[in-house]
Design an enzyme around this catalytic site. Structure first.
Site, PDB file in Angstrom:
ATOM      1  N   HIS A 114     -28.507 -46.627  21.944  1.00 19.04           N
ATOM      2  CA  HIS A 114     -28.842 -47.683  22.898  1.00 19.04           C
ATOM      3  C   HIS A 114     -27.818 -48.822  22.784  1.00 19.04           C
ATOM      4  O   HIS A 114     -27.306 -49.111  21.693  1.00 19.04           O
ATOM      5  CB  HIS A 114     -30.258 -48.204  22.643  1.00 19.04           C
ATOM      6  N   GLU A 184     -27.496 -46.458  31.271  1.00 16.35           N
ATOM      7  CA  GLU A 184     -27.901 -47.861  31.281  1.00 16.35           C
ATOM      8  C   GLU A 184     -26.654 -48.743  31.284  1.00 16.35           C
ATOM      9  O   GLU A 184     -26.074 -49.006  30.206  1.00 16.35           O
ATOM     10  CB  GLU A 184     -28.735 -48.184  30.043  1.00 16.35           C
TER      11      GLU A 184
HETATM   12  O1  G3H Z   1     -34.852 -49.484  26.964  1.00 21.54           O
HETATM   13  C1  G3H Z   1     -34.850 -49.886  28.116  1.00 21.54           C
HETATM   14  C2  G3H Z   1     -33.688 -50.436  28.752  1.00 21.54           C
HETATM   15  O2  G3H Z   1     -32.748 -50.936  27.859  1.00 21.54           O
HETATM   16  C3  G3H Z   1     -33.984 -51.384  29.869  1.00 21.54           C
HETATM   17  O3  G3H Z   1     -34.609 -52.552  29.436  1.00 21.54           O
HETATM   18  P1  G3H Z   1     -34.912 -53.675  30.515  1.00 21.54           P
HETATM   19  O4  G3H Z   1     -35.576 -52.980  31.680  1.00 21.54           O
HETATM   20  O5  G3H Z   1     -35.839 -54.623  29.839  1.00 21.54           O
HETATM   21  O6  G3H Z   1     -33.613 -54.256  30.940  1.00 21.54           O
END
Ligand code: G3H
Length: 265
Positions: A114, A184
């Site tokens: 991540h 992401e």
């Molecule tokens: O783990 C989830 C992602 O990093 C997205 O997080 P977020 O929707 O709070 O930006």
């Protein structure tokens, strides 16, 4: 995609191209909050019996200490349980959690790489590759998180993400076939709005073209980064959503499930 095993439990088969709708709580919730929220999330899933058909696969990724309680709360539910991180070995690694322990608990998938781990804990490509290997060896499905640091030309972003995948599997494409990719864009994580649907769809299409050279055009690629209700129907060629803050209200998770169930096969 050869299924591995964790005890007698087969690892997840991603071969039939379902949509994956998941959420990680990161470190936002305390213990009691996590439990009550998990109960609500389960209710959202149970209220949608069509989910058991498997067209949409829901998953939830709470903090490590919540996992045993989560197993109990989710028993009999179609919600799969994930972990936010894992170590890559067993033995003298103080503070780490081994993939085999996670598998023993009932965890099915594990986030690896991540952006927050890469940024704040200096996890580099070598560490990510070690974790991918260890997770697979323990029978877990790696949810490999990738994404460019800043908005770029979609072709450049796709190439960057493709390289992140290839180094994570050390160019072993049979290994890559066992991953779920969470695309992401770093700049869209923790933002007020997700990346634009056209941009995401373009990057994912280009990424699929690059993966196709290795027979993996159909790899599950889900989008994360400020995802919320209303986004999924706008995306093209994306295999689902990885939610964060916008699923802290469990009803939003239910709303996204409805959107996923409403998409054509
Ligand atoms: O783990 C989830 C992602 O990093 C997205 O997080 P977020 O929707 O709070 O930006």
């Amino acid at each position: 995609m050869a299924p591995g095993h964790s005890g007698t439990r087969p690892t997840i088969s991603w071969a039939s191209s379902p949509l994956y709708i998941g959420v990680s709580t990161k470190m936002y919730m305390g213990y009691r909050h996590s439990l009550s929220w998990l109960e609500q999330l389960r209710s959202e899933v149970d209220a949608r019996p069509a989910l058991v058909a498997g067209r949409v696969v829901p998953f939830v990724i709470p903090s490590f200490p919540i996992l045993p309680d989560a197993v109990r709360i989710l028993e009999g539910s179609s919600l799969l349980l994930g972990a936010q991180n894992c170590g890559w070995a067993e033995g003298p690694w103080t503070g780490e959690v081994s993939p085999s322990l996670l598998a023993e608990l009932g965890v099915r998938l594990v986030e690896i790489g991540h952006a927050e781990r890469r940024r704040h804990f200096a996890e580099d490509d070598a560490v990510v590759a070690l974790k991918v290997r260890a997770a697979l060896d323990a029978g877990l499905t790696p949810l490999l998180c990738v994404g460019e640091e800043a908005v770029a030309d979609p072709a450049v972003s796709a190439s960057f993400v493709f390289r992140q995948i290839s180094v994570a599997v050390r160019d072993d494409w049979a290994t890559a076939a066992r991953l779920v990719i969470a695309y992401e864009p770093v700049w869209a994580i923790g933002a007020t709005e997700p990346a634009g649907a056209a941009y995401v769809s373009d990057v994912v299409a280009r990424l699929r073209d690059l993966l196709a050279e290795h027979g993996l055009a159909g790899l599950p690629i889900i989008y994360g980064g400020s995802a919320k209700p209303g986004l999924l129907p706008e995306l093209r060629g994306v295999s689902g959503l990885f939610l964060g803050r916008f699923a802290h209200d469990a009803a939003n998770f239910g709303a996204v499930l409805d959107e996923a169930l409403g998409l054509p096969n």
